[in-house]
Write an enzyme that holds these catalytic residues in place. Structure first.
Site, PDB file in Angstrom:
ATOM      1  N   GLU A 112       0.841  -1.203   0.000  1.00  0.00           N
ATOM      2  CA  GLU A 112       0.000   0.000   0.000  1.00  0.00           C
ATOM      3  C   GLU A 112       0.863   1.235   0.000  1.00  0.00           C
ATOM      4  O   GLU A 112       2.036   1.174   0.327  1.00  0.00           O
ATOM      5  CB  GLU A 112      -0.825   0.056   1.298  1.00  0.00           C
ATOM      6  N   LYS A 114       2.117   4.616   1.668  1.00  0.00           N
ATOM      7  CA  LYS A 114       2.237   5.129   3.025  1.00  0.00           C
ATOM      8  C   LYS A 114       1.849   6.602   2.982  1.00  0.00           C
ATOM      9  O   LYS A 114       2.599   7.443   2.501  1.00  0.00           O
ATOM     10  CB  LYS A 114       3.665   4.958   3.549  1.00  0.00           C
ATOM     11  N   ASP A 116       1.149  10.280   3.992  1.00  0.00           N
ATOM     12  CA  ASP A 116       1.838  11.175   4.911  1.00  0.00           C
ATOM     13  C   ASP A 116       0.814  12.111   5.544  1.00  0.00           C
ATOM     14  O   ASP A 116       0.589  13.220   5.089  1.00  0.00           O
ATOM     15  CB  ASP A 116       2.895  11.969   4.138  1.00  0.00           C
ATOM     16  N   TYR A 224      -6.558   2.111   6.289  1.00  0.00           N
ATOM     17  CA  TYR A 224      -5.559   1.109   5.904  1.00  0.00           C
ATOM     18  C   TYR A 224      -5.582  -0.161   6.736  1.00  0.00           C
ATOM     19  O   TYR A 224      -4.787  -1.067   6.514  1.00  0.00           O
ATOM     20  CB  TYR A 224      -4.157   1.702   5.853  1.00  0.00           C
ATOM     21  N   LYS A 315      10.713   3.769   2.880  1.00  0.00           N
ATOM     22  CA  LYS A 315      10.561   5.226   2.782  1.00  0.00           C
ATOM     23  C   LYS A 315      11.271   5.761   1.544  1.00  0.00           C
ATOM     24  O   LYS A 315      12.432   5.423   1.308  1.00  0.00           O
ATOM     25  CB  LYS A 315      11.158   5.890   4.019  1.00  0.00           C
ATOM     26  N   CYS A 409      10.992  46.404  12.661  1.00  0.00           N
ATOM     27  CA  CYS A 409      10.401  46.181  11.351  1.00  0.00           C
ATOM     28  C   CYS A 409      11.366  46.669  10.263  1.00  0.00           C
ATOM     29  O   CYS A 409      11.794  47.826  10.298  1.00  0.00           O
ATOM     30  CB  CYS A 409       9.071  46.918  11.236  1.00  0.00           C
ATOM     31  N   CYS A 412       9.596  49.861   8.542  1.00  0.00           N
ATOM     32  CA  CYS A 412       9.253  51.125   9.201  1.00  0.00           C
ATOM     33  C   CYS A 412       9.994  51.348  10.508  1.00  0.00           C
ATOM     34  O   CYS A 412       9.831  52.381  11.143  1.00  0.00           O
ATOM     35  CB  CYS A 412       7.742  51.217   9.425  1.00  0.00           C
ATOM     36  N   CYS A 427       4.696  43.406  13.029  1.00  0.00           N
ATOM     37  CA  CYS A 427       4.963  44.833  13.147  1.00  0.00           C
ATOM     38  C   CYS A 427       3.646  45.466  13.577  1.00  0.00           C
ATOM     39  O   CYS A 427       2.660  45.408  12.846  1.00  0.00           O
ATOM     40  CB  CYS A 427       5.410  45.426  11.809  1.00  0.00           C
ATOM     41  N   CYS A 433       2.939  51.563   8.704  1.00  0.00           N
ATOM     42  CA  CYS A 433       3.977  50.740   8.074  1.00  0.00           C
ATOM     43  C   CYS A 433       3.625  50.574   6.590  1.00  0.00           C
ATOM     44  O   CYS A 433       2.587  49.997   6.258  1.00  0.00           O
ATOM     45  CB  CYS A 433       4.052  49.395   8.783  1.00  0.00           C
TER      46      CYS A 433
HETATM   47  S1  IVH Z   1      -0.301   0.130   8.843  1.00  0.00           S
HETATM   48  C1  IVH Z   1       1.020  -1.913  12.582  1.00  0.00           C
HETATM   49  N1  IVH Z   1      -0.574   1.241   6.511  1.00  0.00           N
HETATM   50  O1  IVH Z   1       2.468   5.069   9.217  1.00  0.00           O
HETATM   51  C2  IVH Z   1       1.064  -0.954  11.523  1.00  0.00           C
HETATM   52  N2  IVH Z   1       0.250   2.576   8.296  1.00  0.00           N
HETATM   53  O2  IVH Z   1       4.684   4.079  11.447  1.00  0.00           O
HETATM   54  C3  IVH Z   1      -0.136  -0.129  11.463  1.00  0.00           C
HETATM   55  N3  IVH Z   1       0.662   4.913   7.693  1.00  0.00           N
HETATM   56  O3  IVH Z   1       1.257   5.832  12.283  1.00  0.00           O
HETATM   57  C4  IVH Z   1      -0.067   0.865  10.409  1.00  0.00           C
HETATM   58  N4  IVH Z   1       0.039   4.746   5.602  1.00  0.00           N
HETATM   59  O4  IVH Z   1      -0.375   6.280  10.484  1.00  0.00           O
HETATM   60  C5  IVH Z   1      -0.193   1.413   7.785  1.00  0.00           C
HETATM   61  N5  IVH Z   1      -0.918   2.117   4.393  1.00  0.00           N
HETATM   62  C6  IVH Z   1      -0.542   2.272   5.661  1.00  0.00           C
HETATM   63  C7  IVH Z   1      -0.101   3.521   6.162  1.00  0.00           C
HETATM   64  C8  IVH Z   1       0.298   3.623   7.493  1.00  0.00           C
HETATM   65  C9  IVH Z   1       0.489   5.557   6.550  1.00  0.00           C
HETATM   66  C10 IVH Z   1       1.178   5.520   8.939  1.00  0.00           C
HETATM   67  C11 IVH Z   1       0.389   5.168  10.152  1.00  0.00           C
HETATM   68  C12 IVH Z   1       1.360   4.904  11.262  1.00  0.00           C
HETATM   69  C13 IVH Z   1       2.686   5.024  10.604  1.00  0.00           C
HETATM   70  C14 IVH Z   1       3.475   3.787  10.932  1.00  0.00           C
END
Ligand code: IVH
Length: 672
Positions: A112, A114, A116, A224, A315, A409, A412, A427, A433
Site C-alpha cells: 500500500e 504510506k 503522509d 488502511y 521510505k 520592522c 518602518c 509589526c 507601516c
Molecule cells: S499500517 C502496525 N498502513 O504510518 C502498523 N500505516 O509508522 C499499522 N501509515 O502511524 C499501520 N500509511 O499512520 C499502515 N498504508 C498504511 C499507512 C500507514 C500511513 C502511517 C500510520 C502509522 C505510521 C506507521
C-alpha cells in the site's frame, strides 16, 4: 406531515444525504448537483430543528461542525496503535521478506501507499461511528470525534449489513495537494502566512477546537486496516475491499494504490512504480507499506517491542538540492506578519527551479543557525513548497556572520512584537507601516473584494508614494485631476477609468465589502456568512463575542478577530468615511425583501424553530428593521420562543412583562 411522517422523512433524508456524500467524497461520482444536495440538507436541518427528540450525532447535518470543544479527553486504545519499522533501501525490504519466509514459509504480501498524514482510529458500533481518536502515544490518544465527523470521506453510518457489531477502522487523515493549495491561497488573500506542509496542517486542523473550522479545511481520509474480533475475512486485502463496500475510502486496486505480490519481485515492481508515480497523485506519500496479507500468519509472526514483524515501511528519499544562500529578506505582509525568506542561488528541485524558500519564523531561523553565504539543503515540503531543511555547516566560510531576526520592522523601524503562543513576529505599526498599508489597499481593490478596475499593485504603490492614499477610505476622495497630475503614464482615459471604477465599487454588496476590509481570518466565505448573519456593519460592530460565535462558520478565533478589528479607532474612522462615501454597509434586497415592519423593536429569540434556522430567524427580524439581542431586559419588546425555550428565560420574560410570541406570530408581524 404528521409526526410519524416527519420522522420517516428525517430517516430517509439522512440516508439519502449520506449516500450522496459517499458518492461525492469517496467515489468521486456525484449524481446530484451541489445545489440539490444543499436543498436536501436544508430540508433535513429544518426538520431536525423541529424534532430535537430525533437527534442523531451521526446525522449528515453534523458534518458542518458543531460547538467548540474545550479539551479533548484522553482515552485508551482498545488495541494499541503500533508504528512500522522503517527501511530506506531495497536491501532492507529484501531482508524483511527473507525473515518472514524463513519464519512462516512462502506467503502473500499486500502493498500500500504510506500516506503522509495523521493516524486515527475510528470505532464503529452497530454500523455507526461512535468515536474517533488520535494515535497519541499508541496506547492512548485524544478523543476528537466531533472533528472527525466533519471529514466527509469518513462514513458516519455504514452501508450493507455484514460488518462486525463492533470494530475499529484505522487510517490516515490527509490534506490533498489541491485542498492544501486552496487553503494557502485563501491565507495569502487574507494576509496570513502560508502553511508549511499538508501533514502538519492536517494534524493542527484535527486538534482545532472549532469543528466548523475543521469542516472548512476539507480533510480527506484513507483507511488502511481493520481491527476487531470478528473481521469479515482473514485476508487484509479482502477486508479492505469489504471496508470499501461499507462506504470507507480505501486504497483502490484500479489505481494501484494497493497491490498484492507473492514474492520480492512483485513487491519491488510496486515500489518502482510509485517511486516515479508518487509525484503525480495529488497527495503526499512518503513511502510504501508492505504487509503480510494473512491475518493468521500476521499473528504467528507477532510483534517486536513497538512494531509488527509482519509489516515494513519502505521510505522514499525526499528530493533535496544543495545551493548557496544569497541573502535572507524579511517580508512584511498585510497583517504585519514578518516572514524570513531565503534568497537562493537558483537550483533545480523535483521539476522546478527554486530561487526562494520560506524560513517561516524566528524559531526556524534559529534552529537552522543560518550564516551568510551558507550552502543550504532545500527540500519540497510535502512535495510542494520549497523549504530550507539544513545547512552544510562544514562548507561554511570562516568568519561568516550569523543571520539574526531583526528586532525592528525592516520597513518602518517599529519594534516587532511576538504574541504569546504564536511563532510569528508582527509589526504593530498597522496604520503607518508602508507595506501593510499598500497590501491592505491592494486587497481592498482586488477582484474578489471591491473589484476596482484600473487599480492594482503598482498603481496602489504609486498613489501611496505620491501621498494620495493612506487608507482605503482615501480612494473615495481621489479626483481625476490628482491622477493626471501624477504625470507619466496617466492620461484622461486611464484617470477617468480609475475614478469610474471607484464609483462603481459603491454598488459592491456588503458581503464583499466586509471581505475587502481585510479582517484577519475573515475570508470570502466567512465574510459572506457574517454579513448575512449580522445584516449590517452597525449590528456587526455591536455584537458580543457570544453573538458572533453563534453565526455560521464563526468560531472563537474569528469572533475575536472581528471584535479586535472594530475596537481599533482607526478602523472605525475608516468605516465612517466609507459610509459617507456611499459604500454598502448593510445587506440589501436580493437577500430577501427588506422592510421596516419591525423598526424600533428589540427581539430576543430562544429555542429551536420549526420554520427558521437559528440565523434565519435573526436575519428575518433584521431585514424588517428589528434588532436582535442576546438577553432579555426591560428594553426587550418581544421574546420569540421556539421549542424547548429554557424555563429561566420564560420566567424572566414574565417577570419583566415582556410578551412571548411564537414563530407564527412573528411571521404575521412581518406580513407573511
Ligand atoms: S499500517 C502496525 N498502513 O504510518 C502498523 N500505516 O509508522 C499499522 N501509515 O502511524 C499501520 N500509511 O499512520 C499502515 N498504508 C498504511 C499507512 C500507514 C500511513 C502511517 C500510520 C502509522 C505510521 C506507521
Amino acid at each position: 406531515m404528521d409526526h410519524q411522517q416527519e420522522a420517516e422523512r428525517i430517516r430517509q433524508l439522512r440516508q439519502e444525504l449520506e449516500m450522496h456524500n459517499h458518492r461525492y467524497y469517496v467515489l468521486a461520482e456525484p449524481v446530484i448537483s451541489d445545489r440539490e444536495f444543499d436543498g436536501l440538507l436544508q430540508e433535513l436541518e429544518r426538520l431536525e430543528a423541529a424534532h430535537p427528540e430525533l437527534d442523531d450525532p451521526n446525522s449528515p447535518t453534523r458534518r458542518v461542525g458543531g460547538d467548540i470543544t474545550r479539551n479533548f479527553p484522553v482515552v485508551p486504545h482498545r488495541f494499541p496503535m503500533l508504528s512500522l519499522g522503517n527501511s530506506y533501501s531495497r536491501e532492507e525490504v529484501a531482508g524483511f521478506v527473507a525473515r518472514v519466509e524463513r519464519s512462516v514459509g512462502r506467503t502473500r504480501f499486500t502493498m500500500e501507499l504510506k500516506y503522509d498524514g495523521v493516524a486515527i482510529s475510528l470505532t464503529y458500533k452497530d454500523g455507526a461511528l461512535v468515536r474517533g481518536v488520535t494515535r497519541g502515544d499508541g496506547e492512548k490518544g485524544e478523543d476528537i470525534t466531533n472533528n472527525i465527523r466533519t471529514v466527509r470521506a469518513i462514513p458516519l453510518k455504514l452501508q450493507g449489513t455484514d460488518w462486525p457489531t463492533e470494530f475499529e477502522a484505522r487510517g490516515e487523515v490527509i490534506l490533498t495537494h489541491a485542498q492544501f493549495a486552496r487553503l494557502n491561497e485563501e491565507r495569502a488573500r487574507n494576509g496570513e502566512e502560508p502553511y508549511a506542509n499538508p501533514r502538519n496542517t492536517a494534524a493542527g486542523t484535527l486538534k482545532n477546537q472549532d469543528p466548523k473550522l475543521v469542516a472548512a479545511r476539507g480533510l480527506d481520509n484513507f483507511i488502511y486496516t481493520l481491527q476487531g474480533e470478528h473481521l469479515p475475512t482473514r485476508s487484509h486485502y479482502a477486508n479492505m475491499m469489504k471496508a470499501r463496500a461499507w462506504g470507507f475510502k480505501v486504497p483502490l486496486p484500479e489505481l494501484r494504490y494497493i497491490g498484492q505480490a507473492d514474492d520480492l519481485d512483485g513487491i519491488m515492481a510496486f515500489i518502482d512504480h510509485w517511486d516515479k508515480a508518487r509525484h503525480h497523485i495529488g497527495m503526499a506519500i512518503d513511502g510504501i507499506v508492505v504487509k503480510v496479507d494473512d491475518l493468521d500468519v500476521q499473528e504467528e509472526l507477532g510483534l517486536t517491542a513497538k512494531s509488527p514483524r509482519w509489516a515494513i515501511a519502505f521510505k522514499f528519499q525526499a528530493e533535496q538540492a544543495v545551493t548557496r544562500l544569497k541573502a535572507v529578506t524579511f517580508q512584511v505582509g498585510r497583517t504585519g506578519a514578518v516572514t524570513p525568506v531565503a534568497e537562493l542561488e537558483p537550483v533545480l528541485l523535483a521539476g522546478t527551479t527554486v530561487k526562494r524558500a520560506s524560513l517561516f519564523n524566528a524559531d526556524q531561523l534559529q534552529r537552522l543557525d543560518l550564516h551568510a553565504g551558507d550552502m543550504v539543503r532545500v527540500e519540497k515540503a510535502g512535495e510542494i513548497i520549497p523549504q530550507v531543511v539544513g545547512v552544510e555547516a562544514g562548507q561554511r566560510v570562516p568568519g561568516a556572520v550569523v543571520i539574526a531576526f531583526p528586532p525592528d520592522c525592516p520597513e518602518c523601524g517599529t519594534p516587532l512584537v511576538r504574541l504569546d503562543g504564536e511563532a510569528q513576529h508582527y509589526c504593530p505599526n498597522e496604520h503607518r507601516c508602508p507595506p501593510q498599508i499598500t497590501r491592505r489597499i491592494e486587497h481592498f481593490v482586488s477582484r474578489r473584494a471591491m473589484d476596482i478596475e484600473g487599480l492594482g499593485g503598482e498603481t496602489v504603490e504609486e498613489l501611496f508614494r505620491a501621498g494620495l492614499i493612506r487608507t482605503v477610505a482615501d480612494l473615495y476622495d481621489l479626483t481625476a485631476a490628482q491622477l493626471l497630475a501624477l504625470g507619466k503614464g496617466w492620461g484622461e482615459k486611464s484617470a477617468a477609468q480609475v475614478i469610474a471604477g471607484i464609483e462603481a465599487s459603491k454598488a459592491v454588496p456588503f458581503e464583499q465589502v466586509l471581505h475587502a476590509l481585510g479582517i484577519r481570518h475573515v475570508g470570502e466565505t466567512v465574510a459572506r456568512k457574517v454579513a448575512r448573519g449580522a445584516g449590517s456593519i452597525d449590528r456587526l460592530m455591536a455584537m458580543s463575542l457570544e453573538e458572533l460565535t453563534a453565526l455560521d462558520e464563526v468560531g472563537e478565533v474569528i469572533a475575536g478577530s472581528i471584535k479586535g478589528f472594530f475596537a481599533a479607532e482607526g478602523n472605525r474612522a475608516v468605516i465612517e468615511r466609507l459610509r459617507n462615501a456611499g459604500v454598502q454597509l448593510a445587506v440589501t434586497a436580493g437577500s430577501g425583501p427588506a422592510g421596516d415592519a419591525l423598526a424600533g423593536r428589540t427581539f430576543v429569540v430562544s429555542g429551536v424553530f420549526r420554520t427558521f434556522s437559528r440565523d434565519g430567524i435573526k436575519e428575518a427580524i433584521e431585514r424588517q428593521g428589528g434588532r436582535v439581542s442576546g438577553s432579555i431586559s426591560r428594553k426587550t419588546n418581544f421574546v420569540v420562543a421556539g421549542a424547548d425555550m429554557g424555563p429561566a428565560k420564560r420566567a424572566k420574560a414574565e417577570e419583566l412583562g415582556v410578551p412571548v410570541i411564537d414563530e407564527e406570530e412573528l411571521r404575521r408581524m412581518i406580513g407573511e
